[in-house]
Design a protein around this motif. Sequence first.
Motif, PDB file in Angstrom:
ATOM      1  N   ILE A   7       0.845  -1.186   0.000  1.00  0.00           N
ATOM      2  CA  ILE A   7       0.000   0.000   0.000  1.00  0.00           C
ATOM      3  C   ILE A   7       0.882   1.237   0.000  1.00  0.00           C
ATOM      4  O   ILE A   7       2.023   1.207   0.466  1.00  0.00           O
ATOM      5  CB  ILE A   7      -0.944   0.020   1.208  1.00  0.00           C
ATOM      6  CG1 ILE A   7      -0.141   0.008   2.506  1.00  0.00           C
ATOM      7  CG2 ILE A   7      -1.934  -1.116   1.169  1.00  0.00           C
ATOM      8  CD1 ILE A   7      -0.934   0.429   3.703  1.00  0.00           C
ATOM      9  N   VAL A   8       0.341   2.326  -0.505  1.00  0.00           N
ATOM     10  CA  VAL A   8       1.035   3.615  -0.495  1.00  0.00           C
ATOM     11  C   VAL A   8       0.764   4.278   0.848  1.00  0.00           C
ATOM     12  O   VAL A   8      -0.391   4.419   1.251  1.00  0.00           O
ATOM     13  CB  VAL A   8       0.546   4.523  -1.636  1.00  0.00           C
ATOM     14  CG1 VAL A   8       1.174   5.902  -1.537  1.00  0.00           C
ATOM     15  CG2 VAL A   8       0.845   3.894  -2.977  1.00  0.00           C
ATOM     16  N   ILE A   9       1.847   4.694   1.532  1.00  0.00           N
ATOM     17  CA  ILE A   9       1.655   5.395   2.801  1.00  0.00           C
ATOM     18  C   ILE A   9       2.005   6.874   2.701  1.00  0.00           C
ATOM     19  O   ILE A   9       1.666   7.648   3.588  1.00  0.00           O
ATOM     20  CB  ILE A   9       2.464   4.760   3.945  1.00  0.00           C
ATOM     21  CG1 ILE A   9       3.948   4.780   3.638  1.00  0.00           C
ATOM     22  CG2 ILE A   9       1.956   3.371   4.254  1.00  0.00           C
ATOM     23  CD1 ILE A   9       4.794   4.926   4.873  1.00  0.00           C
ATOM     24  N   ALA A  10       2.699   7.267   1.625  1.00  0.00           N
ATOM     25  CA  ALA A  10       3.054   8.681   1.467  1.00  0.00           C
ATOM     26  C   ALA A  10       3.341   8.967   0.001  1.00  0.00           C
ATOM     27  O   ALA A  10       3.765   8.082  -0.745  1.00  0.00           O
ATOM     28  CB  ALA A  10       4.263   9.031   2.315  1.00  0.00           C
ATOM     29  N   ARG A  62       3.082   4.551   9.061  1.00  0.00           N
ATOM     30  CA  ARG A  62       2.422   5.862   9.087  1.00  0.00           C
ATOM     31  C   ARG A  62       2.889   6.688  10.285  1.00  0.00           C
ATOM     32  O   ARG A  62       3.000   7.912  10.185  1.00  0.00           O
ATOM     33  CB  ARG A  62       0.906   5.713   9.069  1.00  0.00           C
ATOM     34  CG  ARG A  62       0.392   5.265   7.709  1.00  0.00           C
ATOM     35  CD  ARG A  62      -1.123   5.396   7.603  1.00  0.00           C
ATOM     36  NE  ARG A  62      -1.606   4.825   6.362  1.00  0.00           N
ATOM     37  CZ  ARG A  62      -1.613   5.437   5.192  1.00  0.00           C
ATOM     38  NH1 ARG A  62      -1.119   6.661   5.097  1.00  0.00           N
ATOM     39  NH2 ARG A  62      -2.091   4.856   4.122  1.00  0.00           N
ATOM     40  N   GLU A  63       3.150   6.045  11.403  1.00  0.00           N
ATOM     41  CA  GLU A  63       3.695   6.770  12.563  1.00  0.00           C
ATOM     42  C   GLU A  63       5.052   7.376  12.221  1.00  0.00           C
ATOM     43  O   GLU A  63       5.318   8.533  12.554  1.00  0.00           O
ATOM     44  CB  GLU A  63       3.832   5.839  13.768  1.00  0.00           C
ATOM     45  CG  GLU A  63       2.544   5.591  14.490  1.00  0.00           C
ATOM     46  CD  GLU A  63       2.765   4.791  15.762  1.00  0.00           C
ATOM     47  OE1 GLU A  63       3.798   5.003  16.447  1.00  0.00           O
ATOM     48  OE2 GLU A  63       1.909   3.953  16.076  1.00  0.00           O
ATOM     49  N   ILE A  64       5.889   6.602  11.567  1.00  0.00           N
ATOM     50  CA  ILE A  64       7.214   7.107  11.162  1.00  0.00           C
ATOM     51  C   ILE A  64       7.050   8.215  10.129  1.00  0.00           C
ATOM     52  O   ILE A  64       7.716   9.259  10.222  1.00  0.00           O
ATOM     53  CB  ILE A  64       8.097   5.959  10.636  1.00  0.00           C
ATOM     54  CG1 ILE A  64       8.418   5.004  11.790  1.00  0.00           C
ATOM     55  CG2 ILE A  64       9.352   6.486   9.973  1.00  0.00           C
ATOM     56  CD1 ILE A  64       9.013   3.682  11.356  1.00  0.00           C
ATOM     57  N   ALA A  65       6.156   8.022   9.171  1.00  0.00           N
ATOM     58  CA  ALA A  65       5.928   9.036   8.139  1.00  0.00           C
ATOM     59  C   ALA A  65       5.397  10.339   8.739  1.00  0.00           C
ATOM     60  O   ALA A  65       5.723  11.417   8.237  1.00  0.00           O
ATOM     61  CB  ALA A  65       4.961   8.505   7.086  1.00  0.00           C
ATOM     62  N   ALA A  66       4.630  10.250   9.792  1.00  0.00           N
ATOM     63  CA  ALA A  66       4.091  11.452  10.425  1.00  0.00           C
ATOM     64  C   ALA A  66       5.196  12.341  10.978  1.00  0.00           C
ATOM     65  O   ALA A  66       5.032  13.549  11.081  1.00  0.00           O
ATOM     66  CB  ALA A  66       3.116  11.074  11.541  1.00  0.00           C
ATOM     67  N   GLY A  67       6.352  11.755  11.266  1.00  0.00           N
ATOM     68  CA  GLY A  67       7.484  12.525  11.751  1.00  0.00           C
ATOM     69  C   GLY A  67       8.408  12.997  10.651  1.00  0.00           C
ATOM     70  O   GLY A  67       9.427  13.623  10.911  1.00  0.00           O
ATOM     71  N   THR A  68       8.077  12.714   9.388  1.00  0.00           N
ATOM     72  CA  THR A  68       8.884  13.127   8.233  1.00  0.00           C
ATOM     73  C   THR A  68       8.191  14.291   7.564  1.00  0.00           C
ATOM     74  O   THR A  68       7.017  14.205   7.236  1.00  0.00           O
ATOM     75  CB  THR A  68       9.033  11.943   7.234  1.00  0.00           C
ATOM     76  OG1 THR A  68       9.603  10.842   7.920  1.00  0.00           O
ATOM     77  CG2 THR A  68       9.911  12.340   6.059  1.00  0.00           C
TER      78      THR A  68
END
Length: 72
Positions: A7-10, A62-68
């Motif tokens: 799936i695409v997360i970002a 998604r948690e990691i992406a939220a910090g990027t």
Amino acid sequence: MTEPNLIVIAEFGARPEADLLRAHLENSGIAAQVTADDIGGAFPGVGTAKVWVNSDDEDAAREIAAGTPDTD
């Protein structure tokens, strides 16, 4: 063996940002890949870049992406 459900997360406006998130994910133990609409690298500033992960890793990714910065 079953195929992974990716799936695409970002999504980013340029590949370098997507590659940075991919590196963060992989450093956290989450396999990730990047696809980009940059015509094989010929036009790196054109199109979008997407970060894909296995659906089983979606929440952590998604948690990691939220910090990027600049994730959609």
